[in-house]
Each structure stands twice: as C-alpha cells, then as structure tokens.
Motif scaffolding. Structure first.
Motif, short mmCIF file in Angstrom:
data_model
loop_
_atom_site.label_atom_id
_atom_site.label_comp_id
_atom_site.label_asym_id
_atom_site.label_seq_id
_atom_site.Cartn_x
_atom_site.Cartn_y
_atom_site.Cartn_z
N GLU A 80 77.58 45.44 47.79
CA GLU A 80 76.46 45.89 48.62
C GLU A 80 76.96 46.75 49.78
OE1 GLU A 80 72.59 46.48 49.65
OE2 GLU A 80 73.38 45.51 47.85
N GLY A 81 78.11 46.38 50.33
CA GLY A 81 78.68 47.17 51.43
C GLY A 81 79.02 48.58 51.01
N LEU A 82 79.67 48.72 49.85
CA LEU A 82 80.03 50.04 49.35
C LEU A 82 78.79 50.87 49.02
CD1 LEU A 82 83.09 49.08 47.12
CD2 LEU A 82 83.14 50.28 49.32
N LYS A 83 77.75 50.19 48.56
CA LYS A 83 76.48 50.87 48.28
C LYS A 83 75.89 51.43 49.57
CE LYS A 83 71.84 50.12 46.39
NZ LYS A 83 70.90 49.11 45.81
N MET A 84 75.92 50.64 50.64
CA MET A 84 75.41 51.10 51.94
C MET A 84 76.20 52.31 52.44
SD MET A 84 74.95 47.36 53.72
CE MET A 84 74.78 48.04 55.36
N ILE A 85 77.52 52.29 52.23
CA ILE A 85 78.37 53.40 52.67
C ILE A 85 78.04 54.66 51.88
CG2 ILE A 85 80.75 54.25 52.79
CD1 ILE A 85 81.55 51.29 53.33
N ARG A 86 77.79 54.52 50.57
CA ARG A 86 77.43 55.68 49.75
C ARG A 86 76.10 56.27 50.22
NH1 ARG A 86 79.67 52.53 45.54
NH2 ARG A 86 77.62 51.71 44.98
N GLN A 87 75.17 55.40 50.57
CA GLN A 87 73.88 55.89 51.08
C GLN A 87 74.07 56.64 52.39
OE1 GLN A 87 71.72 52.19 51.23
NE2 GLN A 87 70.90 52.41 49.16
N MET A 88 74.93 56.11 53.24
CA MET A 88 75.21 56.76 54.51
C MET A 88 75.89 58.11 54.28
SD MET A 88 74.81 56.35 57.74
CE MET A 88 75.07 57.74 58.82
N GLU A 89 76.76 58.17 53.30
CA GLU A 89 77.45 59.41 52.96
C GLU A 89 76.43 60.48 52.56
OE1 GLU A 89 81.54 60.52 50.62
OE2 GLU A 89 80.27 58.96 49.80
N HIS A 90 75.40 60.05 51.81
CA HIS A 90 74.34 60.97 51.41
C HIS A 90 73.55 61.46 52.63
CE1 HIS A 90 71.17 62.76 48.99
NE2 HIS A 90 70.27 62.08 49.68
N GLU A 91 73.30 60.56 53.58
CA GLU A 91 72.54 60.93 54.78
C GLU A 91 73.32 61.90 55.67
OE1 GLU A 91 70.46 57.98 57.04
OE2 GLU A 91 70.35 56.62 55.33
N LEU A 92 74.64 61.81 55.64
CA LEU A 92 75.44 62.71 56.47
C LEU A 92 75.41 64.15 55.95
CD1 LEU A 92 78.58 60.53 57.28
CD2 LEU A 92 76.80 61.28 58.86
N LYS A 93 75.05 64.32 54.67
CA LYS A 93 74.84 65.65 54.08
C LYS A 93 76.02 66.59 54.30
CE LYS A 93 69.85 65.20 54.61
NZ LYS A 93 68.61 65.68 55.28
N GLY A 94 77.19 66.11 53.96
CA GLY A 94 78.37 66.96 54.04
C GLY A 94 78.94 67.13 55.43
N ASN A 95 78.50 66.33 56.40
CA ASN A 95 79.05 66.40 57.76
C ASN A 95 80.42 65.73 57.75
OD1 ASN A 95 79.49 66.46 60.53
ND2 ASN A 95 77.34 66.04 61.00
N ARG A 96 81.42 66.47 57.25
CA ARG A 96 82.71 65.89 56.89
C ARG A 96 83.45 65.15 58.01
NH1 ARG A 96 86.49 65.14 53.28
NH2 ARG A 96 88.68 65.45 53.79
N PRO A 97 83.41 65.60 59.26
CA PRO A 97 84.15 64.85 60.28
C PRO A 97 83.82 63.37 60.30
CG PRO A 97 83.42 66.93 61.18
CD PRO A 97 82.80 66.83 59.81
N TYR A 98 82.56 63.02 60.07
CA TYR A 98 82.15 61.61 60.13
C TYR A 98 82.55 60.83 58.87
CZ TYR A 98 79.68 62.79 64.35
OH TYR A 98 79.38 63.21 65.63
N TYR A 99 83.08 61.54 57.87
CA TYR A 99 83.60 60.83 56.71
C TYR A 99 84.79 59.97 57.09
CZ TYR A 99 80.68 63.45 53.41
OH TYR A 99 79.61 63.97 52.71
N ALA A 100 85.44 60.31 58.21
CA ALA A 100 86.54 59.47 58.69
C ALA A 100 86.04 58.06 58.98
CB ALA A 100 87.16 60.08 59.95
N VAL A 101 84.84 57.97 59.56
CA VAL A 101 84.26 56.66 59.85
C VAL A 101 83.90 55.94 58.55
CG1 VAL A 101 82.46 55.42 61.10
CG2 VAL A 101 83.35 57.57 62.02
#
Length: 204
Positions: A80-101
């Motif tokens: 479930e945690g990894l699913k939430m992170i994938r959803q957040m990755e989608h919301e960031l829409k390629g804002n790569r700097p925050y991929y560090a988080v």
C-alpha cells in the motif's frame, strides 16, 4: 527547452539554467532572457519576484502532500505504501527534483520491511537526485537518507560504515532548512557507534 535552443544556446544549457545546476556566462544569460524569453531587462526584478512567489506556493503544496504520504507510510503495508508513492509520483507530473523525496520514502518502505538491499539502493538514488538539484536542499532529505543508511549498516553490524554515514549526514545537514531535528538523531547515532567501537568521539 528544445524550441528555445539554437546555435548559440543548447538544450543542456537551458536545462542547467532552469534547474539551477550551472551558471551561464553573462552574455549567454542576457541572450536567453532578451532574445528567447523576450523579457526586458528592466522587467526582470518584477518577473523574478512573481516566479519566486509561484515557486514558494508550489513548494508549500508539494511539501504538504509529501508529508501526508510520509506520515501515512507508518500505518500501511509495504504494498500500500509503494502504491501511495506511485500515485504521488503521478501527481508531481515530472517535477524531478522532488523525486528525491519519493526515493527516500521508497527506501523507508523497504527498510521497515527488512528488505535492506532495496532500501540502500533507493536511499542512494535519493542522494544522487538531491545532489543534482540545489532547489530541494531545503528538504534536508540527503541528511535523512544518510541517517537511514547509518541505521541499516548498524543493523548489519558494520559499525565503521554506520559511523561514516552518520558523520556524512552531519556534514550534509542544512541548519537553515526543514527537518532540523535530524541533526540530533545523527549526533545520538554517532555517539552510539563510537561507544560500540570503543572509541572516544572527542579524539576522532
């Protein structure tokens, strides 16, 4: 970026300028501002102020979302945690700097699931992204990743490595940024590792 590039300024130079990873010469910067963006020099302070305000609003919004995900990770399964992170990755829409988080959060998921090799890989990837984008240094994510790596090697009974990562974490820590409490955690860990190695931190 591709549409703005030409014989005088490359896509890589534009990318470096926008991400803050490298400075351009004054001549090339002026060319980009005046010829490519069609800004007047006298308007730059006003435009930069508007951009700063927009970036601060974006930082605040993204920060809230990431903290919400981070807080929820402690209460859900790794799946479930990894699913939430994938959803957040989608919301960031390629804002790569925050991929560090996001990589840091993936590392936490695997750490709490005792999948330490995967955790190490994600923490190291988070550090690589963090080092690439000075715009997210305010998050102190690098110091957090180094702290987590020190804990992993402590669990593995590799105390010299654990100590090294804790010390690197203190070096990477930004005092005027977020999550300042990590400094205390790093200091405590450092003392613990020194004691287990039977060394005196005052003389090391």
């Amino acid at each position: 970026q591709h549409t703005l590039a030409d014989g005088r300024i490359s896509v890589a130079s534009i990318s470096n300028l926008e991400n803050g990873t490298k400075r351009l010469s004054e001549e090339l910067f002026a060319y980009y501002i005046q010829e490519k963006l069609e800004w007047r020099i006298e308007d730059i302070p006003k435009l930069l102020q508007a951009q700063t305000e927009q970036e601060q609003a974006e930082r605040f919004t993204i920060g809230l979302l990431l903290r919400a995900v981070e807080n929820d990770l402690d209460c859900v399964s790794i799946k479930e945690g990894l699913k939430m992170i994938r959803q957040m990755e989608h919301e960031l829409k390629g804002n790569r700097p925050y991929y560090a988080v996001l990589e840091y959060l993936r590392g936490k998921c695997y750490y709490h699931s005792d999948k330490l090799d995967k955790a190490i890989s994600h923490f190291q990837q988070a550090i690589r992204i963090f080092d690439e984008y000075p715009s997210i240094h305010y998050t102190n994510i690098k110091a957090f990743c180094l702290y987590q790596l020190s804990r992993i090697f402590h669990v593995m009974n590799k105390l010299d490595l654990a100590l090294s990562y804790a010390q690197d974490g203190l070096i990477a820590f930004f005092a005027d940024s977020e999550r300042r409490y990590i400094q205390y955690s790093l200091h405590i860990s450092r003392v613990i590792y020194y004691e287990k190695l039977e060394r005196n931190p005052l003389y090391c």
